[in-house]
Scaffold this active site. Structure first.
Site, PDB file in Angstrom:
ATOM      1  N   LYS A   6      19.381   3.606  27.091  1.00  0.00           N
ATOM      2  CA  LYS A   6      18.212   4.471  28.760  1.00  0.00           C
ATOM      3  C   LYS A   6      18.632   5.386  29.239  1.00  0.00           C
ATOM      4  O   LYS A   6      18.671   6.131  29.932  1.00  0.00           O
ATOM      5  CB  LYS A   6      18.829   3.232  30.199  1.00  0.00           C
ATOM      6  CG  LYS A   6      17.826   2.446  30.194  1.00  0.00           C
ATOM      7  CD  LYS A   6      17.573   1.383  30.890  1.00  0.00           C
ATOM      8  CE  LYS A   6      16.475  -0.116  31.092  1.00  0.00           C
ATOM      9  NZ  LYS A   6      17.110  -0.959  32.216  1.00  0.00           N
TER      10      LYS A   6
ATOM     11  N   ASP B 249      12.976   0.511  37.460  1.00  0.00           N
ATOM     12  CA  ASP B 249      12.930  -0.755  37.812  1.00  0.00           C
ATOM     13  C   ASP B 249      13.271  -0.845  39.521  1.00  0.00           C
ATOM     14  O   ASP B 249      13.206  -1.652  39.704  1.00  0.00           O
ATOM     15  CB  ASP B 249      14.820  -0.049  37.202  1.00  0.00           C
ATOM     16  CG  ASP B 249      14.926  -0.677  35.487  1.00  0.00           C
ATOM     17  OD1 ASP B 249      13.840  -1.782  34.788  1.00  0.00           O
ATOM     18  OD2 ASP B 249      15.449  -0.123  34.317  1.00  0.00           O
TER      19      ASP B 249
END
Ligand code: ATR
Length: 275
Positions: free
Chosen positions: A64, A100
């Site tokens: 990420k 997210d």
């Protein structure tokens, strides 16, 4: 349309099942595949996706943060977090996003109204990447009072400061003492995740009745923290919703279609119950 998720390891991911189901439901041709990509293959994989005309892909642990250097552009929320979970390829260029935090917010809004979220006394437990994204999304949504509790309190201090939050920064012992004060408590730590199912960052047995305990964990579906919160009379929200909504936000970016999130939450919950 070609879609994917990259991670290392990746075999337990439920993303292929989720996105392939949505592609079918929306009548779109294409497939979503899991690729196991080691850190030293990451750069090459980003270029391959561009060359092979992928529409986009998800990015998970451990890529990420590292992927950012290989992308053409990232949006403000990904830049603020220093982490990307979704890439969209347009005209051979790769654009990074992070869905997210917004995914968590959408999940929360299945249990509380917008006004309730805005006026709640909220506690986020943990101060890592997940906490940062959630704090940022709640704050930009207009949540007025967000406090952070963390084992390492300096990290909680930094998060409060960097987002200009009006709540308090505290260690876990202080959060434990004040636990009855909060309307919403969100566990973002890995405490309680399989196989460590008897761990918890906070003991929720003194939570206020009618308050809401949320966890970003979905394996198990009911962590020890959520079990104790439920016994105390709190509502509970597990991590399935966040997982589904972060995926739905990515799917919308790739396809311009809104997938069915409610039935997907049921499907994944059933699937987890059978495991
Ligand atoms: P993520 O990006 O998934 O949020 P992370 O950045 O590693 O993961 O953050 C993990 C969080 O869980 C941190 O807030 C961490 O606390 P520290 O900042 O003190 O490390 C918290 N955490 C991890 N193990 C913990 C434990 N045994 N007890 C309490 N908190 C814990």
């Amino acid at each position: 349309m070609k879609l994917a998720v990259i991670g290392y390891p990746i075999h337990h991911s439920k993303s292929p099942f989720m996105h392939n189901t949505w592609l079918q439901e929306c009548g779109l041709k294409g497939s979503y595949e899991a690729f196991e990509v080691s850190p030293d293959q990451l750069r090459e994989q980003v270029v391959d996706f561009e060359k092979e005309n992928f529409t986009g892909y998800n990015v998970t642990i451990p890529h990420k943060e590292n992927i950012i250097q290989y992308l053409d552009e990232i949006d403000a929320s990904a830049a603020e977090l220093g982490a990307v979970n979704t890439v969209v390829i347009r005209n051979g260029k790769s654009y990074g996003y992070n869905t997210d935090g917004h995914g968590f917010l959408k999940s929360l809004l299945t249990k509380r109204t917008a006004q309730e979220v805005k006026s709640s006394d909220i506690l986020i437990v943990g101060a890592g990447g997940a906490a940062k994204g959630i704090a940022g999304s709640l704050h930009s949504f207009g949540a007025e009072k967000i406090s952070i509790a963390n084992r390492t309190v300096t990290k909680a201090d930094q998060l409060i400061e960097s987002h200009g939050l009006t709540g308090d920064s505290m260690d876990l012992a202080a959060a434990q003492e004040q636990i009855g004060r909060f309307d919403i408590i969100i566990n973002t730590t890995s405490q309680g995740m399989y196989p460590h199912i008897h761990q918890e960052a906070l003991d929720a047995s003194e939570m206020k009745a009618g308050s809401l305990a949320a966890d970003i964990i979905y394996n198990p579906l009911k962590t020890q923290y959520l079990k104790k919160a439920e016994a105390a009379g709190a509502d509970i929200l597990n991590g399935v919703g966040m997982f589904v909504f972060q995926g739905a936000l990515a799917f919308e970016k790739w396809t311009d279609r809104e997938p069915d999130t409610a039935s997907m939450i049921n499907k994944i919950t059933q699937d987890m119950n059978q495991e």
